[in-house]
Design an enzyme around this catalytic site. Structure first.
Site, PDB file in Angstrom:
ATOM      1  N   SER A 155      28.327 -18.540 -34.068  1.00  0.00           N
ATOM      2  CA  SER A 155      29.860 -18.616 -34.234  1.00  0.00           C
ATOM      3  C   SER A 155      30.391 -19.638 -33.649  1.00  0.00           C
ATOM      4  O   SER A 155      30.159 -20.180 -32.658  1.00  0.00           O
ATOM      5  CB  SER A 155      29.601 -17.243 -33.837  1.00  0.00           C
ATOM      6  OG  SER A 155      31.358 -16.393 -34.004  1.00  0.00           O
ATOM      7  N   TYR A 168      28.115 -10.992 -27.044  1.00  0.00           N
ATOM      8  CA  TYR A 168      28.178 -11.744 -28.425  1.00  0.00           C
ATOM      9  C   TYR A 168      28.020 -13.283 -28.359  1.00  0.00           C
ATOM     10  O   TYR A 168      26.985 -13.356 -28.344  1.00  0.00           O
ATOM     11  CB  TYR A 168      29.569 -10.898 -29.203  1.00  0.00           C
ATOM     12  CG  TYR A 168      29.139 -11.432 -30.077  1.00  0.00           C
ATOM     13  CD1 TYR A 168      28.302 -10.884 -31.381  1.00  0.00           C
ATOM     14  CD2 TYR A 168      29.943 -12.451 -31.070  1.00  0.00           C
ATOM     15  CE1 TYR A 168      28.544 -11.601 -32.523  1.00  0.00           C
ATOM     16  CE2 TYR A 168      29.851 -13.167 -31.825  1.00  0.00           C
ATOM     17  CZ  TYR A 168      29.756 -12.709 -32.996  1.00  0.00           C
ATOM     18  OH  TYR A 168      29.773 -13.167 -34.696  1.00  0.00           O
TER      19      TYR A 168
END
Length: 275
Positions: A155, A168
């Site tokens: 990401s 995350y």
């Protein structure tokens, strides 16, 4: 001739979103597919996870291309289930050439206020689950002796910090060094390993109330339009969120012969978000 004629790809998180997009595009390019997703619930995740109907739709879409697919319910935290699904697919198709470790979750929360379970679920799925997926699948690519390609979905959050995403971001950053180490280890077998780093992508992992609140904490009841207004300020190009197919374009490139000398790289697909 398709870019992936005669090859077999294993894709995690294939029930919907980016995983489904990859499966369909790979099939159109000539690959047979081994697909997994799970109906197992994760209480810390604040949006609807994939279900059996989602995976069935991926099967339908892949078979509509004329290619074959073995799809199984398997949680990336469950190594025996992953191992069984991959072995069944390899037995059916005779080989494995491509691994796309795509499955992941999002659960925004302040770093010091999130529960231990929220942290643990994130690491177990987004980081350890990727390692387990590779451990189950990559030995079959090695044993084929033909070389191959691995792509791990990371990401932009691995490189650009945002509040309420520590777990995350940590999981996605960890994938970068996992990728680099494996790229070195697997290079002698002519197996390439890369990560992709998307900005926001218009899937159910992003299009939900929790993410809307993450992007618009100033509003009591933000909706998608409010989210998009904020998201546009993060990306330098004039777009709020990419589509799954936009990520598939890069993943397909990385697993195809077009990228036969590309390994150990972190590929940004971020609309300029890291600038």
């Amino acid at each position: 001739m398709g870019k992936l004629d005669g090859r077999v790809a294993f894709i995690t998180g294939a029930g919907r979103g980016q995983g489904r997009s990859h499966a369909i595009r790979f099939a159109r390019e000539g690959a047979d597919i081994i697909a997994i997703d799970t109906t197992r619930k994760v209480d810390s995740v604040p949006y609807r996870l994939s279900d059996a109907d989602d995976l069935a739709e991926t099967v339908r879409a892949v078979e509509a291309t004329g290619r074959r697919i073995v799809a199984r319910d398997a949680d990336v935290r469950d190594f025996p289930a992953l191992d069984a699904a991959v072995r069944e697919g390899v037995d059916a198709f005779g080989r494995l050439d491509i691994v796309v470790a795509n499955a992941g979750i999002s659960s925004p929360a302040p770093t010091l206020e999130m529960s231990e379970q929220t942290w643990q679920d994130m690491i177990d799925i987004n980081l350890t689950g990727v390692w387990k997926s590779l451990k189950a699948a990559v030995p079959h690519v090695i044993s084929s002796g033909r070389g191959g390609a691995v792509v791990i979905t990371s990401s932009l959050a691995a490189m650009h910090a945002n509040e309420n995403t520590a777990h995350y971001s940590a999981s996605k950053a960890g994938l970068v060094m996992l990728m680099k180490v494996m790229a070195k280890e697997l290079a002698p077998q002519d197996i390439r390993v890369n990560t992709v780093h998307p900005t926001t992508v218009a899937t159910e992992m992003i299009l939900n109330d929790a993410t809307y609140h993450l992007f618009r904490p100033d509003l009591e009841h933000p909706d998608r339009a409010d989210f998009e207004e904020a998201a546009r300020t993060l990306n330098r190009l004039p777009v709020a969120a990419l589509e799954p197919e936009d990520i598939t374009d890069t993943v397909l490139h990385l697993v195809s012969d077009d990228a036969k000398f590309v390994t150990g790289t972190a590929q940004l697909i971020d609309a300029g978000g890291a600038l």
